[in-house]
Write a protein that holds these residues in place. Structure first.
Motif, PDB file in Angstrom:
ATOM      1  N   PRO A 276     -38.664  61.136  81.213  1.00  0.00           N
ATOM      2  CA  PRO A 276     -38.128  62.200  82.078  1.00  0.00           C
ATOM      3  C   PRO A 276     -36.875  62.801  81.445  1.00  0.00           C
ATOM      4  O   PRO A 276     -36.061  62.080  80.880  1.00  0.00           O
ATOM      5  CB  PRO A 276     -37.760  61.473  83.372  1.00  0.00           C
ATOM      6  CG  PRO A 276     -38.479  60.177  83.335  1.00  0.00           C
ATOM      7  CD  PRO A 276     -38.667  59.824  81.890  1.00  0.00           C
ATOM      8  N   ASN A 277     -36.762  64.115  81.515  1.00  0.00           N
ATOM      9  CA  ASN A 277     -35.563  64.778  80.997  1.00  0.00           C
ATOM     10  C   ASN A 277     -34.677  65.259  82.143  1.00  0.00           C
ATOM     11  O   ASN A 277     -34.979  65.006  83.314  1.00  0.00           O
ATOM     12  CB  ASN A 277     -35.961  65.925  80.043  1.00  0.00           C
ATOM     13  CG  ASN A 277     -36.854  66.952  80.725  1.00  0.00           C
ATOM     14  OD1 ASN A 277     -36.552  67.405  81.822  1.00  0.00           O
ATOM     15  ND2 ASN A 277     -37.962  67.301  80.078  1.00  0.00           N
ATOM     16  N   VAL A 278     -33.604  65.952  81.806  1.00  0.00           N
ATOM     17  CA  VAL A 278     -32.600  66.342  82.804  1.00  0.00           C
ATOM     18  C   VAL A 278     -33.215  67.138  83.957  1.00  0.00           C
ATOM     19  O   VAL A 278     -32.759  67.058  85.102  1.00  0.00           O
ATOM     20  CB  VAL A 278     -31.466  67.154  82.127  1.00  0.00           C
ATOM     21  CG1 VAL A 278     -31.960  68.496  81.625  1.00  0.00           C
ATOM     22  CG2 VAL A 278     -30.265  67.329  83.013  1.00  0.00           C
ATOM     23  N   ASP A 279     -34.275  67.883  83.655  1.00  0.00           N
ATOM     24  CA  ASP A 279     -34.855  68.759  84.682  1.00  0.00           C
ATOM     25  C   ASP A 279     -35.705  67.997  85.685  1.00  0.00           C
ATOM     26  O   ASP A 279     -36.078  68.546  86.723  1.00  0.00           O
ATOM     27  CB  ASP A 279     -35.703  69.852  84.014  1.00  0.00           C
ATOM     28  CG  ASP A 279     -34.834  70.830  83.250  1.00  0.00           C
ATOM     29  OD1 ASP A 279     -33.753  71.144  83.757  1.00  0.00           O
ATOM     30  OD2 ASP A 279     -35.233  71.253  82.161  1.00  0.00           O
ATOM     31  N   PHE A 280     -36.050  66.756  85.370  1.00  0.00           N
ATOM     32  CA  PHE A 280     -36.957  66.038  86.268  1.00  0.00           C
ATOM     33  C   PHE A 280     -36.303  65.747  87.620  1.00  0.00           C
ATOM     34  O   PHE A 280     -36.936  65.858  88.658  1.00  0.00           O
ATOM     35  CB  PHE A 280     -37.434  64.743  85.594  1.00  0.00           C
ATOM     36  CG  PHE A 280     -38.623  64.140  86.296  1.00  0.00           C
ATOM     37  CD1 PHE A 280     -39.836  64.813  86.322  1.00  0.00           C
ATOM     38  CD2 PHE A 280     -38.527  62.921  86.941  1.00  0.00           C
ATOM     39  CE1 PHE A 280     -40.938  64.281  86.982  1.00  0.00           C
ATOM     40  CE2 PHE A 280     -39.625  62.385  87.598  1.00  0.00           C
ATOM     41  CZ  PHE A 280     -40.825  63.058  87.611  1.00  0.00           C
ATOM     42  N   TYR A 281     -35.006  65.384  87.595  1.00  0.00           N
ATOM     43  CA  TYR A 281     -34.353  65.044  88.863  1.00  0.00           C
ATOM     44  C   TYR A 281     -33.396  66.108  89.390  1.00  0.00           C
ATOM     45  O   TYR A 281     -33.030  66.077  90.561  1.00  0.00           O
ATOM     46  CB  TYR A 281     -33.617  63.700  88.733  1.00  0.00           C
ATOM     47  CG  TYR A 281     -34.572  62.537  88.837  1.00  0.00           C
ATOM     48  CD1 TYR A 281     -35.191  62.231  90.039  1.00  0.00           C
ATOM     49  CD2 TYR A 281     -34.887  61.767  87.728  1.00  0.00           C
ATOM     50  CE1 TYR A 281     -36.097  61.194  90.143  1.00  0.00           C
ATOM     51  CE2 TYR A 281     -35.788  60.723  87.820  1.00  0.00           C
ATOM     52  CZ  TYR A 281     -36.392  60.442  89.027  1.00  0.00           C
ATOM     53  OH  TYR A 281     -37.290  59.419  89.125  1.00  0.00           O
ATOM     54  N   SER A 282     -32.994  67.045  88.537  1.00  0.00           N
ATOM     55  CA  SER A 282     -31.995  68.019  89.013  1.00  0.00           C
ATOM     56  C   SER A 282     -32.540  68.856  90.173  1.00  0.00           C
ATOM     57  O   SER A 282     -31.828  69.163  91.131  1.00  0.00           O
ATOM     58  CB  SER A 282     -31.516  68.916  87.869  1.00  0.00           C
ATOM     59  OG  SER A 282     -32.589  69.633  87.315  1.00  0.00           O
ATOM     60  N   GLY A 283     -33.837  69.198  90.117  1.00  0.00           N
ATOM     61  CA  GLY A 283     -34.426  70.029  91.161  1.00  0.00           C
ATOM     62  C   GLY A 283     -34.399  69.343  92.530  1.00  0.00           C
ATOM     63  O   GLY A 283     -34.158  69.985  93.557  1.00  0.00           O
ATOM     64  N   ILE A 284     -34.640  68.031  92.524  1.00  0.00           N
ATOM     65  CA  ILE A 284     -34.628  67.275  93.789  1.00  0.00           C
ATOM     66  C   ILE A 284     -33.235  67.372  94.417  1.00  0.00           C
ATOM     67  O   ILE A 284     -33.081  67.547  95.629  1.00  0.00           O
ATOM     68  CB  ILE A 284     -34.951  65.773  93.517  1.00  0.00           C
ATOM     69  CG1 ILE A 284     -36.316  65.644  92.853  1.00  0.00           C
ATOM     70  CG2 ILE A 284     -34.802  64.941  94.773  1.00  0.00           C
ATOM     71  CD1 ILE A 284     -37.474  65.491  93.778  1.00  0.00           C
ATOM     72  N   LEU A 285     -32.223  67.252  93.547  1.00  0.00           N
ATOM     73  CA  LEU A 285     -30.837  67.334  94.043  1.00  0.00           C
ATOM     74  C   LEU A 285     -30.508  68.727  94.561  1.00  0.00           C
ATOM     75  O   LEU A 285     -29.942  68.880  95.636  1.00  0.00           O
ATOM     76  CB  LEU A 285     -29.883  66.963  92.911  1.00  0.00           C
ATOM     77  CG  LEU A 285     -29.531  65.489  92.858  1.00  0.00           C
ATOM     78  CD1 LEU A 285     -28.988  65.126  91.498  1.00  0.00           C
ATOM     79  CD2 LEU A 285     -28.511  65.156  93.924  1.00  0.00           C
ATOM     80  N   TYR A 286     -30.867  69.739  93.769  1.00  0.00           N
ATOM     81  CA  TYR A 286     -30.581  71.110  94.206  1.00  0.00           C
ATOM     82  C   TYR A 286     -31.279  71.399  95.530  1.00  0.00           C
ATOM     83  O   TYR A 286     -30.719  72.042  96.414  1.00  0.00           O
ATOM     84  CB  TYR A 286     -31.033  72.121  93.139  1.00  0.00           C
ATOM     85  CG  TYR A 286     -30.111  72.185  91.929  1.00  0.00           C
ATOM     86  CD1 TYR A 286     -28.729  72.260  92.097  1.00  0.00           C
ATOM     87  CD2 TYR A 286     -30.605  72.203  90.640  1.00  0.00           C
ATOM     88  CE1 TYR A 286     -27.878  72.323  91.005  1.00  0.00           C
ATOM     89  CE2 TYR A 286     -29.760  72.264  89.541  1.00  0.00           C
ATOM     90  CZ  TYR A 286     -28.404  72.335  89.728  1.00  0.00           C
ATOM     91  OH  TYR A 286     -27.562  72.403  88.650  1.00  0.00           O
ATOM     92  N   ARG A 287     -32.494  70.908  95.655  1.00  0.00           N
ATOM     93  CA  ARG A 287     -33.247  71.137  96.905  1.00  0.00           C
ATOM     94  C   ARG A 287     -32.526  70.484  98.084  1.00  0.00           C
ATOM     95  O   ARG A 287     -32.376  71.085  99.146  1.00  0.00           O
ATOM     96  CB  ARG A 287     -34.636  70.539  96.723  1.00  0.00           C
ATOM     97  CG  ARG A 287     -35.607  70.825  97.831  1.00  0.00           C
ATOM     98  CD  ARG A 287     -36.948  70.369  97.307  1.00  0.00           C
ATOM     99  NE  ARG A 287     -37.624  69.506  98.254  1.00  0.00           N
ATOM    100  CZ  ARG A 287     -38.685  69.888  98.939  1.00  0.00           C
ATOM    101  NH1 ARG A 287     -39.161  71.091  98.805  1.00  0.00           N
ATOM    102  NH2 ARG A 287     -39.274  69.030  99.744  1.00  0.00           N
ATOM    103  N   ALA A 288     -32.043  69.258  97.864  1.00  0.00           N
ATOM    104  CA  ALA A 288     -31.327  68.558  98.943  1.00  0.00           C
ATOM    105  C   ALA A 288     -30.048  69.307  99.311  1.00  0.00           C
ATOM    106  O   ALA A 288     -29.579  69.254 100.454  1.00  0.00           O
ATOM    107  CB  ALA A 288     -30.998  67.131  98.501  1.00  0.00           C
ATOM    108  N   MET A 289     -29.491  70.022  98.335  1.00  0.00           N
ATOM    109  CA  MET A 289     -28.257  70.777  98.595  1.00  0.00           C
ATOM    110  C   MET A 289     -28.534  72.116  99.264  1.00  0.00           C
ATOM    111  O   MET A 289     -27.607  72.863  99.572  1.00  0.00           O
ATOM    112  CB  MET A 289     -27.520  71.028  97.263  1.00  0.00           C
ATOM    113  CG  MET A 289     -27.026  69.749  96.616  1.00  0.00           C
ATOM    114  SD  MET A 289     -26.545  70.018  94.880  1.00  0.00           S
ATOM    115  CE  MET A 289     -25.032  70.895  95.106  1.00  0.00           C
ATOM    116  N   GLY A 290     -29.811  72.448  99.439  1.00  0.00           N
ATOM    117  CA  GLY A 290     -30.172  73.700 100.103  1.00  0.00           C
ATOM    118  C   GLY A 290     -30.334  74.871  99.164  1.00  0.00           C
ATOM    119  O   GLY A 290     -30.450  76.028  99.585  1.00  0.00           O
TER     120      GLY A 290
END
Ligand code: CMC
Length: 423
Positions: free
Chosen positions: A356-370
């Motif tokens: 997994p690279n940086v993009d794998f989890y960043s989206g989940i975080l951004y989504r949680a942030m709205g």
């Protein structure tokens, strides 16, 4: 100084060797063509160094990432984005006074010219915010034309870092039909971004400190990554002496692609698709392995990291913590973890060193942030901006030559033109 030698059709050519401060070895082929008539060929630049740089060090085998010598783990945990931006740009951690002045300048320059608001009106409501951001950043050059003889680009560097938040959030507000929100001078960098993104004129808005902390860390993790596709683009454009706004705009366009920064949007869309399809993640792992199927596991693989991406390791832990603090229970996070588990044990991914690279989890975080999915790559751009600027500055402060690769021509040989009636 050691040297390398190349033997070509019985002729020997001695080539100088450059060694970096972390022991990396490069064979300097700069004079090869003049001496031998031959060039080197390396599509995708897998083994080609385009420059020497003192900004970021990566050891892809060991999963190491350092900005100006400082480990990414320490910066993400203890620093903030503005301090890291200074570090990347000027090479050292700022003194308290330097940081204070830098923060004040970022506040002072955060508004955009009122006339620029009219540009936003011309875009369709469903315009992708990356298209708007790239166009708007290039448009800034019309308000701040660069003098050919300018000695320092510091003012425009500050303008870009300050205004990119305003441009990004205006693009978002435009897409949802809400009035644009002006920056507030009392708020620090990341809190001000959240304010412009989420405040509405009819209500009080106080940025959540959990979101502010997470955003700082996310932007730090994206702030630089040496000679990646978009940074190389910025350097390439900058090497022609194009102005700083045009160079950064080109970097934004390069980042947009799904194999680069656009992967964070693609990851979330992929996870959503797997969930909508019934959640059978193993089926999608099989599809990613099938060479006749165009599907790839987005957020997996990296040109440089062949062990783990240290940014992904930090984000995986962070996403658990932030989602818990925000009380968000996202089924897509479960799918992401299952997908990761299956892929990490699968021979196809293991043998190709696909992690997994940086993009794998960043989206989940951004989504949680709205943050909406089509803004994810814009977030990446805001984070990467200090890195692009640091590279642009490094290039322009050196006596660099224009970037101009060669090619091996494979087309038709010389032939005579025939008029259309005679063909
Ligand atoms: N899913 C399935 N197979 C893959 C994947 C993937 N995500 N990535 C690479 N492979 C396979 C590829 O098919 C090839 O197999 P084979 O040797 O059998 O032909 C092998 O792994 C090597 O792949 P490559 O495309 O030659 O590797 P590359 O270094 O040119 O590309 C990459 C690197 C990141 C573009 C690629 O891994 C990819 O497309 N990943 C998905 C997109 C992605 O997540 N991009 C974000 C990168 S990190 C953020 C940034 O810095 O931009």
């Amino acid at each position: 100084m050691s040297s390398a030698s190349l033997s070509l059709d019985g002729n020997n050519f001695e080539l100088p060797v450059i060694t970096g401060s972390e022991g990396e070895v490069g064979v300097d082929i700069g004079k090869l063509r003049a001496q031998s008539g031959a060039i080197t060929v390396d599509p995708g630049f897998t083994s080609t160094g385009a420059c020497e740089s003192a900004i970021t060090f990566i050891d892809g085998e060991k999963g190491i990432l350092r900005y100006r010598g400082y480990p990414i783990e320490q910066l993400a945990e203890e620093s903030d984005f503005v301090e890291v931006a200074w570090l990347l740009l000027y090479g050292e951690l700022p003194t308290a006074e330097q940081l204070k002045v830098f923060r004040a300048k970022l506040t002072y320059h955060s508004m955009i010219h009122e006339d620029m608001k009219k540009f936003f009106e011309g875009f369709p409501n469903n315009a992708h915010p990356m298209a708007i951001l790239s166009a708007m950043v290039c448009s800034l050059s019309t308000y701040y034309p660069e003098s050919e003889y300018e000695e320092t680009h510091d003012d425009n560097i500050v303008r870009l870092i300050a205004k990119v938040r305003t441009l990004a959030t205006y693009a978002y507000k435009k897409s949802i039909g809400q009035p644009m929100i002006y920056p507030q001078n009392g708020l620090p960098y990341c809190a001000n971004f959240l304010h412009m993104m989420f405040a509405v004129p009819t209500e009080e808005y106080t940025p959540n400190p959990v979101l502010v902390k997470a955003l700082n860390a996310l932007l730090i993790l994206h702030a630089d990554h040496e000679q990646n596709c978009s940074t190389s683009t910025v350097r390439m454009v900058g090497s022609s002496r194009a102005n700083i706004f045009a160079s950064i705009s080109a970097g934004i366009s390069a980042l947009w692609g799904p194999l680069h920064g656009g992967a964070n949007q693609a990851v979330l869309e992929m996870l959503q698709m797997i969930q909508d399809d019934g959640g059978d993640y193993k089926k999608w792992v099989q599809k990613a392995k099938d060479k006749d199927d165009g599907f790839r596991l987005m957020g997996f693989g990296h040109r440089v990291y062949k062990n783990f991406d240290p940014r992904a390791t930090i984000l995986r832990k962070m996403s658990d913590e932030v989602l818990a603090e925000l009380g968000v229970n996202d089924p897509l996070l479960e799918i992401a973890k299952n997908l990761e588990q299956v892929a990490l044990e699968d021979e196809y991914f293991v043998s190709r060193k696909l992690y997994p690279n940086v993009d794998f989890y960043s989206g989940i975080l951004y989504r949680a942030m709205g943050i909406p999915t089509n803004m994810f790559t814009v977030m990446f751009s805001i984070g990467r901006l200090p890195g692009w600027l640091a590279h642009w500055k490094e290039l322009r402060d050196s006596d660099s030559r224009i970037y101009r690769p060669r090619q091996i021509y494979t087309g038709a040989q010389a032939r005579d033109y025939t008029p259309v009636g005679a063909r």
